[in-house]
Design a protein around this motif. Structure first.
Motif, PDB file in Angstrom:
ATOM      1  N   MET A   1       0.846  -1.192   0.000  1.00 32.52           N
ATOM      2  CA  MET A   1       0.000   0.000   0.000  1.00 32.52           C
ATOM      3  C   MET A   1       0.881   1.241   0.000  1.00 32.52           C
ATOM      4  O   MET A   1       1.872   1.311   0.718  1.00 32.52           O
ATOM      5  N   LYS A   2       0.508   2.227  -0.817  1.00 36.67           N
ATOM      6  CA  LYS A   2       1.347   3.405  -1.006  1.00 36.67           C
ATOM      7  C   LYS A   2       0.524   4.671  -0.881  1.00 36.67           C
ATOM      8  O   LYS A   2      -0.613   4.740  -1.317  1.00 36.67           O
ATOM      9  N   ILE A   3       1.135   5.676  -0.266  1.00 31.74           N
ATOM     10  CA  ILE A   3       0.523   6.993  -0.215  1.00 31.74           C
ATOM     11  C   ILE A   3       0.926   7.758  -1.474  1.00 31.74           C
ATOM     12  O   ILE A   3       2.108   7.903  -1.770  1.00 31.74           O
ATOM     13  N   GLU A   4      -0.059   8.224  -2.225  1.00 33.63           N
ATOM     14  CA  GLU A   4       0.213   8.950  -3.453  1.00 33.63           C
ATOM     15  C   GLU A   4       0.294  10.451  -3.169  1.00 33.63           C
ATOM     16  O   GLU A   4      -0.563  11.006  -2.486  1.00 33.63           O
ATOM     17  N   LYS A   5       1.307  11.080  -3.702  1.00 31.35           N
ATOM     18  CA  LYS A   5       1.469  12.517  -3.496  1.00 31.35           C
ATOM     19  C   LYS A   5       0.457  13.300  -4.310  1.00 31.35           C
ATOM     20  O   LYS A   5       0.197  12.997  -5.480  1.00 31.35           O
ATOM     21  N   LYS A   6      -0.145  14.319  -3.692  1.00 33.20           N
ATOM     22  CA  LYS A   6      -1.046  15.240  -4.379  1.00 33.20           C
ATOM     23  C   LYS A   6      -0.221  16.476  -4.736  1.00 33.20           C
ATOM     24  O   LYS A   6      -0.032  17.382  -3.921  1.00 33.20           O
ATOM     25  N   ASP A   7       0.263  16.485  -5.971  1.00 32.24           N
ATOM     26  CA  ASP A   7       1.219  17.527  -6.375  1.00 32.24           C
ATOM     27  C   ASP A   7       0.616  18.928  -6.294  1.00 32.24           C
ATOM     28  O   ASP A   7       1.235  19.854  -5.749  1.00 32.24           O
ATOM     29  N   ILE A  17       1.479  16.880   0.784  1.00 30.54           N
ATOM     30  CA  ILE A  17       0.152  16.301   1.011  1.00 30.54           C
ATOM     31  C   ILE A  17       0.013  15.047   0.169  1.00 30.54           C
ATOM     32  O   ILE A  17       0.420  15.011  -0.994  1.00 30.54           O
ATOM     33  N   GLY A  18      -0.556  14.012   0.772  1.00 29.25           N
ATOM     34  CA  GLY A  18      -0.755  12.759   0.060  1.00 29.25           C
ATOM     35  C   GLY A  18      -2.179  12.265   0.185  1.00 29.25           C
ATOM     36  O   GLY A  18      -3.015  12.850   0.892  1.00 29.25           O
ATOM     37  N   HIS A  19      -2.449  11.156  -0.480  1.00 26.96           N
ATOM     38  CA  HIS A  19      -3.772  10.514  -0.414  1.00 26.96           C
ATOM     39  C   HIS A  19      -3.581   9.005  -0.387  1.00 26.96           C
ATOM     40  O   HIS A  19      -2.682   8.464  -1.042  1.00 26.96           O
ATOM     41  N   ILE A  20      -4.447   8.339   0.393  1.00 29.05           N
ATOM     42  CA  ILE A  20      -4.415   6.889   0.446  1.00 29.05           C
ATOM     43  C   ILE A  20      -5.840   6.360   0.522  1.00 29.05           C
ATOM     44  O   ILE A  20      -6.693   6.946   1.200  1.00 29.05           O
ATOM     45  N   GLU A  24     -10.056  -2.614   4.860  1.00 28.51           N
ATOM     46  CA  GLU A  24     -10.261  -2.937   6.272  1.00 28.51           C
ATOM     47  C   GLU A  24      -9.031  -3.535   6.938  1.00 28.51           C
ATOM     48  O   GLU A  24      -8.908  -3.523   8.155  1.00 28.51           O
ATOM     49  N   THR A  25      -8.087  -4.007   6.154  1.00 25.31           N
ATOM     50  CA  THR A  25      -6.934  -4.709   6.719  1.00 25.31           C
ATOM     51  C   THR A  25      -5.723  -3.800   6.895  1.00 25.31           C
ATOM     52  O   THR A  25      -4.648  -4.274   7.231  1.00 25.31           O
ATOM     53  N   ALA A  26      -5.878  -2.514   6.661  1.00 29.46           N
ATOM     54  CA  ALA A  26      -4.701  -1.639   6.620  1.00 29.46           C
ATOM     55  C   ALA A  26      -4.723  -0.600   7.731  1.00 29.46           C
ATOM     56  O   ALA A  26      -5.264   0.486   7.550  1.00 29.46           O
ATOM     57  N   PRO A  27      -4.131  -0.874   8.901  1.00 32.59           N
ATOM     58  CA  PRO A  27      -3.995   0.169   9.920  1.00 32.59           C
ATOM     59  C   PRO A  27      -3.002   1.220   9.446  1.00 32.59           C
ATOM     60  O   PRO A  27      -1.881   0.899   9.062  1.00 32.59           O
ATOM     61  N   LYS A  30       1.398   3.660  11.378  1.00 27.72           N
ATOM     62  CA  LYS A  30       2.829   3.523  11.128  1.00 27.72           C
ATOM     63  C   LYS A  30       3.187   3.987   9.721  1.00 27.72           C
ATOM     64  O   LYS A  30       4.200   4.669   9.523  1.00 27.72           O
ATOM     65  N   LEU A  31       2.356   3.614   8.750  1.00 32.68           N
ATOM     66  CA  LEU A  31       2.589   4.041   7.384  1.00 32.68           C
ATOM     67  C   LEU A  31       2.610   5.556   7.280  1.00 32.68           C
ATOM     68  O   LEU A  31       3.457   6.139   6.591  1.00 32.68           O
ATOM     69  N   LEU A  32       1.709   6.225   7.974  1.00 35.52           N
ATOM     70  CA  LEU A  32       1.643   7.674   7.952  1.00 35.52           C
ATOM     71  C   LEU A  32       2.840   8.301   8.643  1.00 35.52           C
ATOM     72  O   LEU A  32       3.471   9.230   8.134  1.00 35.52           O
ATOM     73  N   ARG A  33       3.164   7.803   9.825  1.00 38.24           N
ATOM     74  CA  ARG A  33       4.268   8.370  10.611  1.00 38.24           C
ATOM     75  C   ARG A  33       5.609   8.220   9.902  1.00 38.24           C
ATOM     76  O   ARG A  33       6.491   9.076  10.027  1.00 38.24           O
ATOM     77  N   ASP A  34       5.763   7.122   9.159  1.00 36.64           N
ATOM     78  CA  ASP A  34       7.033   6.867   8.467  1.00 36.64           C
ATOM     79  C   ASP A  34       7.148   7.607   7.143  1.00 36.64           C
ATOM     80  O   ASP A  34       8.199   7.572   6.502  1.00 36.64           O
ATOM     81  N   SER A  35       6.073   8.258   6.719  1.00 36.66           N
ATOM     82  CA  SER A  35       6.089   8.963   5.437  1.00 36.66           C
ATOM     83  C   SER A  35       6.672  10.361   5.595  1.00 36.66           C
ATOM     84  O   SER A  35       6.952  10.823   6.703  1.00 36.66           O
TER      85      SER A  35
END
Length: 229
Positions: A1-7, A17-20, A24-27, A30-35
């Motif tokens: 799963m990847k956060i896409e940048k909103k250019d 700023i990004g978008h994801i 239901e299986t994706a907490p 951690k993904l946000l904090r590490d970005s």
């Protein structure tokens, strides 16, 4: 799963700023904090208690985003004086553009609200120049612009961007005439379907779309995550 940048959003607001889109299986925490993002728009089709609890641990619930669609039918021209506007930005047109966003997440989120007026001013300016819209239609009464709608055609589908009617002229059928004018324009340009997005709490807009043939096609829960919250 990847956060896409909103250019565009990142450039406009001055921070990453990004978008994801979550399932239901994706907490997300951690993904946000590490970005590297300062703000992330989060959307999900399934607002189950389990997913909601995970998101609310680190994010702010904004709204339900409602997407409406319709098959465009043949219509006669609008009975109200609706014109295809190609002029410059005027104070009354700018005010209509600002009215169109009063229920938007850009107004709701305190991290974005300081630039809300600038954002919607930019939106209508770029619509008038043709950068992000193909047409700007204005409804007039007594030589005063009282309604606004912006339209774009992508492939064979039309899309409403901004739509607003001045509060003084609400309830007079102007919104429906703007929709009729948009359908007429779609027909002229061989556009067979149309889509528009609004917020669940914007009941007036939802009633307008449903009255004019739009049907709810999807609903997403929208959250914002901010690193400083």
């Amino acid at each position: 799963m990847k956060i896409e940048k909103k250019d565009w959003d990142s450039d406009f607001f001055g921070f990453p700023i990004g978008h994801i889109q979550l399932d239901e299986t994706a907490p997300p925490e951690k993904l946000l904090r590490d970005s590297d993002f300062e703000l992330v728009y989060i959307s999900t089709h399934r607002r189950t208690p389990k997913l909601t609890e995970k998101i609310l641990n680190s994010c702010t619930y904004i709204d339900e985003r409602c997407t409406y669609q319709k098959q465009v039918s043949q219509v006669s021209p609008s009975a109200v004086n609706v014109i295809d506007y190609h002029g410059s930005l005027t104070p009354e047109i700018r005010e209509l553009a600002l009215l169109s966003g009063v229920h938007s997440r850009f107004q709701k989120d305190p991290n974005l609200r300081p630039k809300y007026i600038e954002l919607y001013t930019c939106w209508i300016e770029k619509s008038l120049t043709g950068e992000i819209a193909d047409r700007v239609l204005l409804a007039y009464m007594d030589d005063v612009a009282v309604g606004l709608i912006t339209l774009k055609k992508e492939m064979m589908q039309g899309q409403i961007g901004l739509i607003a009617v001045s509060p003084e002229h609400a309830g007079k059928g102007i919104g429906s005439e703007l929709i009729r004018a948009s359908d007429f324009w779609y027909n002229e340009h061989e556009t067979h379907s149309a889509v528009v997005v609004t917020q669940q709490q914007n009941q007036a807009a939802r009633r307008l779309y449903e009255k004019n043939g739009y049907e709810l096609s999807s609903m997403d829960s929208i959250y914002h995550w901010c690193r400083n919250d």
